[in-house]
Motif scaffolding. Structure first.
Motif, mmCIF file in Angstrom:
data_model
loop_
_atom_site.group_PDB
_atom_site.id
_atom_site.type_symbol
_atom_site.label_atom_id
_atom_site.label_comp_id
_atom_site.label_asym_id
_atom_site.label_seq_id
_atom_site.Cartn_x
_atom_site.Cartn_y
_atom_site.Cartn_z
ATOM 1 N N SER A 1 0.864 -1.188 0.000
ATOM 2 C CA SER A 1 0.000 0.000 0.000
ATOM 3 C C SER A 1 0.894 1.229 0.000
ATOM 4 O O SER A 1 1.335 1.686 -1.064
ATOM 5 C CB SER A 1 -0.919 -0.046 1.225
ATOM 6 O OG SER A 1 -1.666 1.130 1.366
ATOM 7 N N ALA B 1 3.414 1.990 3.051
ATOM 8 C CA ALA B 1 4.681 1.687 3.728
ATOM 9 C C ALA B 1 5.513 0.686 2.921
ATOM 10 O O ALA B 1 6.724 0.858 2.763
ATOM 11 C CB ALA B 1 4.400 1.137 5.129
ATOM 12 N N ARG C 1 -4.252 -2.067 -4.902
ATOM 13 C CA ARG C 1 -5.608 -1.663 -4.508
ATOM 14 C C ARG C 1 -5.799 -0.158 -4.713
ATOM 15 O O ARG C 1 -4.956 0.631 -4.318
ATOM 16 C CB ARG C 1 -5.826 -2.032 -3.035
ATOM 17 C CG ARG C 1 -5.682 -3.521 -2.814
ATOM 18 C CD ARG C 1 -5.824 -3.886 -1.360
ATOM 19 N NE ARG C 1 -7.174 -3.654 -0.899
ATOM 20 C CZ ARG C 1 -7.563 -3.894 0.359
ATOM 21 N NH1 ARG C 1 -6.698 -4.343 1.246
ATOM 22 N NH2 ARG C 1 -8.801 -3.678 0.717
ATOM 23 N N VAL D 1 -5.642 11.059 1.588
ATOM 24 C CA VAL D 1 -4.683 10.962 2.697
ATOM 25 C C VAL D 1 -3.790 12.206 2.635
ATOM 26 O O VAL D 1 -3.513 12.732 1.567
ATOM 27 C CB VAL D 1 -3.836 9.662 2.643
ATOM 28 C CG1 VAL D 1 -4.697 8.444 2.945
ATOM 29 C CG2 VAL D 1 -3.125 9.500 1.321
ATOM 30 N N HIS E 1 -15.075 0.178 0.932
ATOM 31 C CA HIS E 1 -13.988 -0.287 1.805
ATOM 32 C C HIS E 1 -14.386 0.071 3.231
ATOM 33 O O HIS E 1 -14.731 1.218 3.498
ATOM 34 C CB HIS E 1 -12.679 0.414 1.416
ATOM 35 C CG HIS E 1 -11.561 0.199 2.403
ATOM 36 N ND1 HIS E 1 -10.953 -1.016 2.573
ATOM 37 C CD2 HIS E 1 -10.960 1.037 3.275
ATOM 38 C CE1 HIS E 1 -10.021 -0.903 3.509
ATOM 39 N NE2 HIS E 1 -10.001 0.331 3.947
HETATM 40 C C1 FAD Z 1 -7.842 -0.249 0.597
HETATM 41 C C2 FAD Z 1 -7.419 0.794 1.604
HETATM 42 C C3 FAD Z 1 -8.129 1.996 1.705
HETATM 43 C C4 FAD Z 1 -7.757 2.958 2.650
HETATM 44 N N1 FAD Z 1 -8.447 4.133 2.697
HETATM 45 C C5 FAD Z 1 -8.064 5.118 3.537
HETATM 46 C C6 FAD Z 1 -8.738 6.384 3.565
HETATM 47 O O1 FAD Z 1 -9.696 6.598 2.839
HETATM 48 N N2 FAD Z 1 -8.308 7.326 4.437
HETATM 49 C C7 FAD Z 1 -7.234 7.109 5.265
HETATM 50 O O2 FAD Z 1 -6.841 7.996 6.030
HETATM 51 N N3 FAD Z 1 -6.567 5.928 5.253
HETATM 52 C C8 FAD Z 1 -6.959 4.937 4.415
HETATM 53 N N4 FAD Z 1 -6.278 3.721 4.405
HETATM 54 C C9 FAD Z 1 -5.187 3.506 5.371
HETATM 55 C C10 FAD Z 1 -3.882 4.213 4.979
HETATM 56 O O3 FAD Z 1 -3.412 3.756 3.735
HETATM 57 C C11 FAD Z 1 -2.877 3.923 6.070
HETATM 58 O O4 FAD Z 1 -3.392 4.434 7.301
HETATM 59 C C12 FAD Z 1 -1.494 4.552 5.948
HETATM 60 O O5 FAD Z 1 -1.235 5.080 4.692
HETATM 61 C C13 FAD Z 1 -0.390 3.543 6.316
HETATM 62 O O6 FAD Z 1 -0.284 2.601 5.276
HETATM 63 P P1 FAD Z 1 0.300 1.123 5.423
HETATM 64 O O7 FAD Z 1 0.968 0.820 4.112
HETATM 65 O O8 FAD Z 1 1.055 0.970 6.671
HETATM 66 O O9 FAD Z 1 -1.008 0.181 5.613
HETATM 67 P P2 FAD Z 1 -2.286 -0.031 4.701
HETATM 68 O O10 FAD Z 1 -2.550 1.143 3.854
HETATM 69 O O11 FAD Z 1 -3.378 -0.502 5.578
HETATM 70 O O12 FAD Z 1 -1.857 -1.212 3.691
HETATM 71 C C14 FAD Z 1 -1.663 -2.548 4.041
HETATM 72 C C15 FAD Z 1 -1.484 -3.387 2.776
HETATM 73 O O13 FAD Z 1 -1.170 -4.721 3.146
HETATM 74 C C16 FAD Z 1 -2.003 -5.618 2.422
HETATM 75 N N5 FAD Z 1 -2.175 -6.820 3.229
HETATM 76 C C17 FAD Z 1 -2.996 -7.005 4.291
HETATM 77 N N6 FAD Z 1 -2.850 -8.247 4.781
HETATM 78 C C18 FAD Z 1 -1.906 -8.858 4.024
HETATM 79 C C19 FAD Z 1 -1.311 -10.138 4.053
HETATM 80 N N7 FAD Z 1 -1.641 -11.058 4.976
HETATM 81 N N8 FAD Z 1 -0.368 -10.425 3.140
HETATM 82 C C20 FAD Z 1 -0.001 -9.513 2.203
HETATM 83 N N9 FAD Z 1 -0.538 -8.272 2.121
HETATM 84 C C21 FAD Z 1 -1.476 -7.958 3.033
HETATM 85 C C22 FAD Z 1 -3.278 -4.836 2.181
HETATM 86 O O14 FAD Z 1 -4.020 -5.357 1.100
HETATM 87 C C23 FAD Z 1 -2.719 -3.445 1.887
HETATM 88 O O15 FAD Z 1 -2.354 -3.312 0.550
HETATM 89 C C24 FAD Z 1 -6.638 2.722 3.500
HETATM 90 C C25 FAD Z 1 -5.928 1.515 3.383
HETATM 91 C C26 FAD Z 1 -6.299 0.559 2.461
HETATM 92 C C27 FAD Z 1 -5.518 -0.750 2.348
#
Ligand code: FAD
Length: 401
Positions: free
Chosen positions: A12, A14, A39, A45, A266
């Motif tokens: 996503s 990070a 996705r 954001v 979502h």
């Molecule tokens: C579909 C989606 C929509 C979002 N919409 C918003 C929003 O509208 N507003 C907002 O403030 N924040 C939203 N967020 C959260 C935001 O992206 C995060 O708070 C922030 O950017 C930190 O991102 P991250 O990469 O740590 O985690 P996340 O953005 O949560 O991404 C996690 C990723 O890991 C993947 N994943 C999960 N489980 C597994 C697994 N077992 N194996 C492999 N991959 C896996 C997920 O599909 C996703 O792509 C959303 C996240 C997602 C996934």
């Protein structure tokens, strides 16, 4: 000896950001994502403070600015849709203005970061880790579909409800905030303006409409609820709960409820994630999987800063992964501890007097007296987005995409 290898789980924000920096630091990077494709879902954001600095160092700041959602500010509207309090978008990175200067759809930021790293990292979509074994010299990983493989390190960046995290960090604490948020995309109508409009529907229910830069409107239903376990429901179950919960809410709620069947839905049951440590041996957690603070304007910034620091420290001591993970955590903790303290408590009024009080307060804050008080800093708590200073690592990623 070849380059050290690393598996990043989650593509996503990070995950792909870490992949770019890790590849630049000389690591051989594989990213595994559970979804079958990148996705696109999600709404606006904010990127502020140190997150913005990371994008600048990646040569992506201008690309993100070019994808601005076009939102001009925030307005609170009554049942007929009249605005009774308005707040323009902010100019400063650290103020808590509703719309940041670098405000982008989550899916578009994920795409920019993926494109930035795709040439330097191997991406496996539609797969996930099913087992991990760290023997102190490397990590053996089993995947649901691919062949078992061995890596020098593993990073879990799977968001707040990460399953792989549970395999390694069974002591993760998930603090439910009692907020359910449903995000979806609707066809734009002539009445949709360029502000983020919010309606308080009473009993903890809010309806949000936000403009985007692709000609549609982003809707959100957010509700303060005592119901738990909603994340265990399937899509039909969640839709039924939302329809029942919002049945008597006015303004644009009926339009949003009518759109709940579309594919963009979502749903997030909002929680904070707390871990006594973000690493164990050769496995670390990153982003929301490690420290989710909730959707209050710091998650993307902390994810980008974390990706940068994690990769920078691994680049500094590739032969001593645990030491690199220890420094990563020491550097970042102050930032995310402060972010977790920043939880707006008054946003979802559940009783009528609270709703009236909030509306009256917003009227004042949005009027001339409010502008004066804001100038004095009374309504303007600083977002914790530049608590840490980013180290200067001797690594340069390829600029832009
Ligand atoms: C579909 C989606 C929509 C979002 N919409 C918003 C929003 O509208 N507003 C907002 O403030 N924040 C939203 N967020 C959260 C935001 O992206 C995060 O708070 C922030 O950017 C930190 O991102 P991250 O990469 O740590 O985690 P996340 O953005 O949560 O991404 C996690 C990723 O890991 C993947 N994943 C999960 N489980 C597994 C697994 N077992 N194996 C492999 N991959 C896996 C997920 O599909 C996703 O792509 C959303 C996240 C997602 C996934």
């Amino acid at each position: 000896m070849g380059s050290p290898s690393i598996l990043v789980s989650g593509a996503s924000i990070a995950g792909p950001a870490a992949a770019s920096w890790l590849a630049a630091a000389g690591w051989q990077v594989t990213v595994v994502e559970r979804a079958g494709r990148l996705r696109d879902e999600g709404q606006n954001v904010d990127v502020r403070g140190v997150g913005r600095e990371v994008l600048r160092r990646m040569g992506l700041e201008e690309a993100v600015r070019a994808h601005h959602t076009s939102e001009t500010g925030l307005a609170f509207v009554d049942e007929p849709g009249r605005a009774y309090a308005s707040f323009p978008a902010g100019g400063d990175d650290t103020d808590s203005s509703p719309t940041a200067e670098l405000e982008i759809l989550r899916g578009q930021l994920a795409r920019l970061l993926h494109e930035h790293s795709a040439g330097a990292a191997e991406y496996l979509f539609g797969d996930r880790i099913t087992a991990l074994h760290d023997d102190g010299h490397g990590v053996d990983v089993e995947l649901a579909h691919g062949q078992a493989r061995r890596f020098d390190a593993v990073v879990i960046a799977e968001g707040s409800r990460s399953r792989t995290r549970d395999l390694v960090f069974p002591d993760a604490r998930i603090d439910e905030l009692g907020l359910l948020a449903a995000y979806l995309t609707l066809p734009r109508t002539a009445d949709d303006d360029r502000q983020w409009r919010i309606h308080f529907g009473g009993r903890g229910r809010l309806v949000h409409l936000r403009p985007d830069n692709v000609g549609t409107t982003r809707a959100m239903l957010s509700v303060h609820t005592d119901l738990r376990g909603l994340d265990q429901l399937d899509r039909e179950g969640i839709v039924a709960v939302l329809r029942a919960t919002y049945a008597d809410v006015g303004w644009e709620a009926p339009r949003v409820l009518a759109g709940l069947d579309n594919d963009s839905l979502h749903v997030d049951q909002i929680a904070q994630v707390r871990l006594p440590s973000w690493h164990r041996g050769r496995v670390a957690v990153l982003g929301d999987a490690a420290w989710c603070a909730g959707p209050f304007g710091t998650g993307t910034t902390s994810a980008l800063a974390g990706a940068y620091v994690l990769a920078g420290e691994l680049g500094a001591t590739p032969g001593d992964v645990p030491a690199a993970f220890t420094r990563y955590e020491r550097l970042l903790r102050p930032q995310v501890d402060r972010a977790q303290d920043f939880v707006p408590r008054v946003g979802h009024p559940r009783v009528e007097w609270h709703r009236r009080l909030l509306r009256a307060g917003l009227r004042v804050a949005g009027g001339p007296l409010g502008s004066t008080l804001a100038r004095l800093g009374v309504f303007d708590p600083s977002l914790p987005v530049d608590i840490v200073a980013l180290p200067d690592y001797p690594v340069r990623v390829p600029a832009g995409v």
